[in-house]
Scaffold this motif. Structure first.
Motif, PDB file in Angstrom:
ATOM      1  N   LEU A   1     -11.169  -6.612   4.846  1.00 12.86           N
ATOM      2  CA  LEU A   1     -11.176  -5.087   4.669  1.00 12.86           C
ATOM      3  C   LEU A   1     -10.996  -4.430   5.817  1.00 12.86           C
ATOM      4  CD1 LEU A   1     -14.530  -5.138   2.272  1.00 12.86           C
ATOM      5  CD2 LEU A   1     -11.966  -4.397   1.693  1.00 12.86           C
TER       6      LEU A   1
ATOM      7  N   ILE B   1      -3.487  -3.386   0.252  1.00 13.66           N
ATOM      8  CA  ILE B   1      -3.886  -3.925  -1.039  1.00 13.66           C
ATOM      9  C   ILE B   1      -4.243  -5.457  -0.771  1.00 13.66           C
ATOM     10  CG2 ILE B   1      -3.893  -4.133  -3.325  1.00 13.66           C
ATOM     11  CD1 ILE B   1      -4.577  -1.542  -2.544  1.00 13.66           C
TER      12      ILE B   1
ATOM     13  N   SER C   1      -7.401  -4.174   6.318  1.00 15.79           N
ATOM     14  CA  SER C   1      -6.915  -3.266   5.103  1.00 15.79           C
ATOM     15  C   SER C   1      -7.066  -1.797   5.503  1.00 15.79           C
ATOM     16  CB  SER C   1      -7.920  -3.472   3.825  1.00 15.79           C
ATOM     17  OG  SER C   1      -7.661  -2.637   2.864  1.00 15.79           O
TER      18      SER C   1
ATOM     19  N   ALA D   1       1.194   0.219   1.956  1.00 18.58           N
ATOM     20  CA  ALA D   1       0.487   0.508   1.181  1.00 18.58           C
ATOM     21  C   ALA D   1       0.218  -1.222   0.422  1.00 18.58           C
ATOM     22  CB  ALA D   1       0.951   1.266   0.028  1.00 18.58           C
TER      23      ALA D   1
ATOM     24  N   MET E   1      -0.756   4.028   6.836  1.00 13.48           N
ATOM     25  CA  MET E   1      -0.148   4.717   5.719  1.00 13.48           C
ATOM     26  C   MET E   1      -0.193   6.085   5.718  1.00 13.48           C
ATOM     27  SD  MET E   1      -0.503   4.458   1.601  1.00 13.48           S
ATOM     28  CE  MET E   1      -1.192   6.136   1.752  1.00 13.48           C
TER      29      MET E   1
ATOM     30  N   THR F   1      -7.595   6.046  -2.560  1.00  5.09           N
ATOM     31  CA  THR F   1      -6.943   6.856  -1.511  1.00  5.09           C
ATOM     32  C   THR F   1      -5.399   6.858  -1.541  1.00  5.09           C
ATOM     33  OG1 THR F   1      -8.889   6.295  -0.169  1.00  5.09           O
ATOM     34  CG2 THR F   1      -7.118   7.188   1.172  1.00  5.09           C
ATOM     35  N   ILE F   2      -4.820   5.609  -1.898  1.00  2.00           N
ATOM     36  CA  ILE F   2      -3.609   5.446  -2.036  1.00  2.00           C
ATOM     37  C   ILE F   2      -2.825   6.245  -3.102  1.00  2.00           C
ATOM     38  CG2 ILE F   2      -1.461   3.676  -2.395  1.00  2.00           C
ATOM     39  CD1 ILE F   2      -3.147   1.532  -0.809  1.00  2.00           C
TER      40      ILE F   2
ATOM     41  N   ILE G   1       0.748   1.088  -7.023  1.00  2.00           N
ATOM     42  CA  ILE G   1      -0.090   0.151  -6.074  1.00  2.00           C
ATOM     43  C   ILE G   1      -1.522   0.543  -6.211  1.00  2.00           C
ATOM     44  CG2 ILE G   1      -0.735  -0.391  -3.773  1.00  2.00           C
ATOM     45  CD1 ILE G   1       2.442   0.073  -3.223  1.00  2.00           C
TER      46      ILE G   1
ATOM     47  N   PHE H   1      -1.478  -1.973 -17.957  1.00  2.00           N
ATOM     48  CA  PHE H   1      -0.881  -1.610 -16.711  1.00  2.00           C
ATOM     49  C   PHE H   1       0.763  -1.841 -16.560  1.00  2.00           C
ATOM     50  CE2 PHE H   1       0.509  -3.217 -12.287  1.00  2.00           C
ATOM     51  CZ  PHE H   1       0.031  -1.981 -11.665  1.00  2.00           C
TER      52      PHE H   1
ATOM     53  N   LEU I   1      -4.280   1.137   5.795  1.00  2.00           N
ATOM     54  CA  LEU I   1      -4.479   2.498   5.399  1.00  2.00           C
ATOM     55  C   LEU I   1      -4.287   3.573   6.358  1.00  2.00           C
ATOM     56  CD1 LEU I   1      -5.278   3.453   2.668  1.00  2.00           C
ATOM     57  CD2 LEU I   1      -7.379   3.969   3.151  1.00  2.00           C
TER      58      LEU I   1
ATOM     59  N   LEU J   1     -14.705   4.980   6.185  1.00  2.00           N
ATOM     60  CA  LEU J   1     -14.665   3.490   5.629  1.00  2.00           C
ATOM     61  C   LEU J   1     -15.379   2.498   6.556  1.00  2.00           C
ATOM     62  CD1 LEU J   1     -11.028   3.809   4.149  1.00  2.00           C
ATOM     63  CD2 LEU J   1     -13.064   2.907   3.008  1.00  2.00           C
TER      64      LEU J   1
ATOM     65  N   ILE K   1      -3.178   2.265  -8.712  1.00  2.00           N
ATOM     66  CA  ILE K   1      -3.672   1.871  -9.972  1.00  2.00           C
ATOM     67  C   ILE K   1      -3.955   0.264 -10.076  1.00  2.00           C
ATOM     68  CG2 ILE K   1      -3.135   1.811 -12.566  1.00  2.00           C
ATOM     69  CD1 ILE K   1      -2.289   4.650 -12.308  1.00  2.00           C
TER      70      ILE K   1
ATOM     71  N   LYS L   1     -12.523  -1.901  -1.802  1.00  2.00           N
ATOM     72  CA  LYS L   1     -11.129  -1.997  -2.147  1.00  2.00           C
ATOM     73  C   LYS L   1     -10.501  -0.988  -3.154  1.00  2.00           C
ATOM     74  CE  LYS L   1      -7.885  -4.817  -0.053  1.00  2.00           C
ATOM     75  NZ  LYS L   1      -8.093  -6.087  -0.346  1.00  2.00           N
TER      76      LYS L   1
ATOM     77  N   GLU M   1     -13.691  -9.306   1.606  1.00  2.00           N
ATOM     78  CA  GLU M   1     -13.822  -9.210   0.359  1.00  2.00           C
ATOM     79  C   GLU M   1     -14.140 -10.528  -0.170  1.00  2.00           C
ATOM     80  OE1 GLU M   1      -9.992  -8.192  -0.844  1.00  2.00           O
ATOM     81  OE2 GLU M   1     -10.581  -7.868  -3.111  1.00  2.00           O
TER      82      GLU M   1
ATOM     83  N   ALA N   1      -4.820  -1.620  -7.703  1.00  2.00           N
ATOM     84  CA  ALA N   1      -5.867  -2.173  -7.138  1.00  2.00           C
ATOM     85  C   ALA N   1      -7.042  -1.496  -7.951  1.00  2.00           C
ATOM     86  CB  ALA N   1      -5.864  -1.091  -5.412  1.00  2.00           C
TER      87      ALA N   1
ATOM     88  N   ALA O   1     -11.907   1.906  -3.339  1.00  2.00           N
ATOM     89  CA  ALA O   1     -11.958   3.106  -2.725  1.00  2.00           C
ATOM     90  C   ALA O   1     -10.615   3.237  -2.135  1.00  2.00           C
ATOM     91  CB  ALA O   1     -13.110   3.425  -1.625  1.00  2.00           C
ATOM     92  N   VAL O   2     -10.262   2.332  -1.395  1.00  2.00           N
ATOM     93  CA  VAL O   2      -8.710   2.176  -0.677  1.00  2.00           C
ATOM     94  C   VAL O   2      -7.611   2.681  -1.632  1.00  2.00           C
ATOM     95  CG1 VAL O   2      -7.204   0.606   0.486  1.00  2.00           C
ATOM     96  CG2 VAL O   2      -9.526   0.747   1.273  1.00  2.00           C
ATOM     97  N   GLY O   3      -8.049   1.755  -2.988  1.00  2.89           N
ATOM     98  CA  GLY O   3      -6.884   2.043  -3.983  1.00  2.89           C
ATOM     99  C   GLY O   3      -6.775   3.675  -4.451  1.00  2.89           C
TER     100      GLY O   3
END
Lengths: 161, 116, 88, 110, 166, 85, 122
Positions: free
Chosen positions: C31, C26, C34, C22, C41, G35-36, G16, D9, C38, C73, G18, G29, C84, G20, G31-33
């Motif tokens: 991407l 991030i 990334s 994970a 994961m 998903t996690i 992680i 956070f 994912l 994705l 939150i 990115k 990015e 992102a 959207a990836v966050g």
């Protein structure tokens, strides 16, 4: 050398042959998971995801245009709506024939409602659960395939512009 | 007797799997890593699946009738691995060559300049 | 008794791998990489569900995470752009 | 602004770790089946009630999902029978998502 | 129509294998299997069945005879890779061979076999069905003439693939 | 002690090495090779766990992965080789 | 027994995700966050329902060590699994919706940066 083929979005002949062999395998496995949802792990969601993945396999191996000629996203959408309709109709039957909405009116009836004993169980048990499984399976197959198909088409259109 | 066979099969399988990941770490470029990753994991998984199938068959022979399903379903998984693994390797190798990665220390490259 | 401790080792290893992948997902600027992290994961999450005796959820996560999430994705990355950060 | 977000956070992270620290042990869900099940029926948690009990002398189910729905897979009977409305809502969400995507991109095609 | 029947039979055999649990199949399983196999066969009739070459039982015998040799080569391949992992001795290159196969099934069999056998990995295939192979240990005598001899690279797999697929 | 569980832990260790390749890999194809290896290893470990617990119905999950994990690889390969979808 | 390590895993995954969502600016990115984060929540639900030494809540083909007598205390709780099942499909539908909006935003503004999009609006 292969510009025309690349424009069509096809992959090589090896990938295509294996995809052609795997597509009925994935489809029959998806039907197995949907039909045996009340006996083994699985059910409408899982089998629907596997069936949609089979369609995605065709999309990636043969290209979006080739798949879209055979099955349009409107067809998938109709399929999905049919699944939702079956779900609601069965649920409303529960309202009329038994006590409430979504009541399991078929359990203990002769055809579908056998209550299994210990261990093995017949396929025709579970009351309305197999019917709902099939309905949700149709819905998920149609819905997720339509999503991926639309997104792939949009991505392709955007590149042509 | 049956346990010794299973021990040997599992040992071979896990040895080749570990070897595959070590090769993945040691080889210099993507093509040679594909050699290690595809061949060795397929071979190791075949042996692990064989151990599972033999265990299921033995249980079935002893009298647990439903354990034959382990054998058949593992056989399905084995067939799927055998079909998909080399094809995935082929797809990655082709994509890597098309995206411009040259094989390291290559003595000959017939494919160079033929595509794109 | 020893088998239970093997189970614990399994859970510890899986937790570490999942958190690592994970963070990788991030951290990368690319991407595509990334998305690959994912996918790893999601694979390990399905294995986690599997060893926690939830095969139903494991099948659902397998069917969704193995192809549909990654497919959507990657289609989006293809329709937009890969890196990015810096603008063109 | 960014500093404020960072502070929020960190506070949230502290809250998360504290709740994980105060959580009960892994692997012991709070249900005491053996003591409460046969006698006091209203003390039983929902999950024990759904899993049910098998009568070994008569060879039949006394209560639980298998007797009430006839399905061997308890998760499926929860999804479609006890929690059927959830599934209906999920189907609605799926339908809405597809309708949204089609509304976004429907004109553009062709 | 014939394609539909063939793919339906394929799907039905798969269903029977999946649902076998030690006893003979119940009637409900068989009925559900026939219905589902019809749907799956209808959906995949145009993709799965392109010709009826594989309906010939002789080809199935060839496949059965091919498997032990293939497995032997695969074992050899793994010890080869193990040797190279441990010593790090590689001499790679990409070579082109022209096996002269026409059908899709044959070229797929050949490419997948090549990927799993010693030191070779199929990288690309072009329209004339020439294979481009990444070879981890290039021998000198192959490099001399341009239409490469496929004997040292992938011993006699093209012959087997021709017998199976064409 | 069950031999299948011990093998499972060893297979998990080789998954760790493959994750290191996903982390290090200089180019995207290297990472995809790592993903592919992890796929096969996870299928093997699922089969091992199902056999170790003697749960017949668990093997279905491994079949799902073996059938579907290849699609991810194909998508990334198709992205990398360029051309249209 | 390992005290509550899976809950700590859940916390790490949620943190992680939150992180992102708050600090990354690229929409994909984010959207990836998401998903996690969703994976963490799913894992939390499943972890709540795990019972030590349990079997899956399915009565077909139980493993041979289990006798019918001791079933209620040998099974993993089924209701969290059912909730997770619903959550996963909703998650993929929502992800598809997010990504289609992302494609649309990129077409309109030519950028994926969340901050720049907000500035372009004024």
């Amino acid at each position: 050398m292969k510009n025309e083929e690349m424009n069509e979005g096809k992959m090589t002949v090896i990938v295509q042959t294996i995809a052609a062999l795997l597509f009925p395998l994935a489809l029959i496995f998806s039907f197995y998971v949907i039909m045996h949802g009340h006996l083994t792990p699985g059910g409408g969601f899982q089998g629907g995801a596997i069936g949609a993945s089979a369609v995605v396999l065709l999309i990636v191996a043969y290209g979006v245009k080739h798949v879209e000629e055979k099955m349009t996203e409107g067809g998938f959408s109709v399929f999905e709506s049919l699944g939702g309709l079956i779900f609601v109709v069965v649920a409303i039957f529960g309202l009329f024939l038994a006590t409430s909405f979504l009541a399991n009116f078929l359990v203990n009836e002769p055809i579908f409602g056998k209550i299994p004993g210990w261990g093995q169980a017949p396929l025709n048990s579970g009351g309305i659960l197999p019917i709902l499984n099939i309905a949700v399976g149709m819905k998920v197959i149609g819905g997720l395939s339509a999503v991926v198909l639309i997104l792939a088409l949009i991505s392709r259109e955007g590149e042509e512009k | 007797m049956i346990w010794e066979i299973i021990y040997i099969l599992l040992g071979i399988g896990v040895a080749f799997n570990v070897l595959a990941s070590i090769g993945l770490l040691r080889f210099p470029d993507v093509y040679t890593r594909l050699h290690a990753g595809t061949k060795c994991t397929t071979f190791g998984s075949i042996f692990i699946c064989l151990a599972a199938m033999i265990y299921g068959l033995w249980k079935w022979h002893v009298g647990d009738k439903q354990m034959i399903a382990i054998t058949i379903h593992t056989f399905f998984a084995l067939i799927a691995i055998l079909l998909t693994n080399p094809t995935g390797a082929h797809a990655i190798a082709r994509a890597a060559h098309r995206s411009g990665i040259k094989p390291v220390k290559a003595v000959v490259d017939d494919l160079e300049g033929k595509n794109v | 008794m020893f088998e239970m401790s093997l189970f614990e080792i399994l859970i510890i290893l899986l937790s570490v791998f999942m958190i690592a992948s994970a963070i990788i997902a991030i951290w990368f600027k690319d991407l595509l990489a990334s998305v690959i992290a994912l996918a790893v994961m999601s694979l390990l999450l399905s294995l986690y569900f599997y060893i926690l005796h939830a095969p139903d959820v494991a099948i659902a996560e397998a069917g969704v995470g193995a192809c549909l999430t990654t497919a959507i994705l990657i289609i989006t990355i293809k329709a937009t752009k890969r890196m990015e950060g810096d603008e063109e | 602004m960014k500093k404020l977000a960072f502070i929020a956070f960190v506070v949230f992270l502290f809250f998360l770790f504290y709740s994980a620290y105060e959580m009960r042990d892994f692997g012991n869900p709070p249900s005491n089946v053996r003591e409460t099940f046969p006698d006091a029926k209203y003390k039983v948690t929902m999950d024990d009630r759904i899993i049910g009990k098998y009568n070994t002398t008569t060879g039949e189910w006394e209560y639980g999902a298998v007797e009430e729905t006839g399905a061997n897979n308890v998760v499926t009977s929860v999804v479609f029978d006890y929690r059927g409305y959830d599934t209906l809502g999920e189907a609605t969400v799926l339908f809405t998502a597809i309708a949204g995507i089609m509304l976004l991109f429907g004109r553009e095609k062709k | 129509m014939l394609a539909f029947i063939a793919s339906t039979v394929f799907c039905f055999v798969m269903w029977l294998l999946l649902t076998f649990n030690g006893n003979f199949w119940q009637t409900d399983e068989l009925v559900a299997g026939i219905v589902m196999a019809c749907i799956a066969g209808f959906a995949s009739r145009k993709i799965l069945v392109k010709d009826f070459k594989l309906a010939n039982p002789k080809r199935w015998l060839f496949i059965l005879a091919y498997l032990p040799r293939f497995f032997y080569e695969m074992a050899k391949a793994n010890f080869d890779v193990a040797y190279r992992v441990l010593t790090g001795r590689i001499n790679p290159g990409i070579v082109k061979i022209s096996p002269g196969l026409k059908s899709d099934v044959a070229i797929t069999t050949l490419a997948n076999s090549i990927t799993l056998t010693p030191g070779t990995l199929s990288v690309d295939v072009d329209e004339e069905k020439n294979l481009y192979i990444h070879w981890i240990n290039v021998k000198e005598e192959v490099l001399k003439k341009m239409p490469r001899d496929y004997k040292p690279i992938c011993s006699n797999f093209p012959d087997w693939a021709r017998r199976i697929g064409e | 002690m069950n031999p299948f569980m011990i093998t499972l832990v060893l297979v998990m260790l080789s998954i760790a090495i493959a994750i290191i390749r996903v982390l290090l890999g200089p180019t995207v194809p290297d990472r995809v090779v790592g993903l592919d290896t992890i796929n096969t290893l996870v299928i093997a470990s699922m089969i091992l766990f199902g056999v170790a617990k003697e749960e017949i119905i668990y093997i279905d999950v491994a079949i799902v992965y073996a059938l579907l994990s290849y699609i991810t690889t194909l998508f990334i390969a198709k992205y990398l080789q360029g051309g249209k979808l | 027994m390992i005290y509550n390590l899976p809950f700590l895993t859940v916390v790490a995954l949620i943190a992680i995700g939150i992180y992102a969502i708050i600090f990354k600016r690229n929409l994909i990115k984010i959207a990836v966050g998401i998903t996690i984060l969703e994976s963490g929540v799913n894992l939390f639900l499943i972890t709540l329902g795990y019972r030590e030494g349990g079997v899956a809540p399915i009565f077909t083909n139980l493993p041979p060590g289990i006798s019918p007598d001791q079933i209620p205390e040998k099974m993993v709780l089924p209701v969290p699994q059912a909730l997770t099942l619903t959550s996963i499909v909703i998650g993929v539908a929502v992800l598809a919706l997010i990504l289609s909006f992302t494609i649309n935003i990129y077409r309109k503004y030519g950028t994926l940066d969340a901050g720049k999009i907000r500035r372009l609006k004024e």
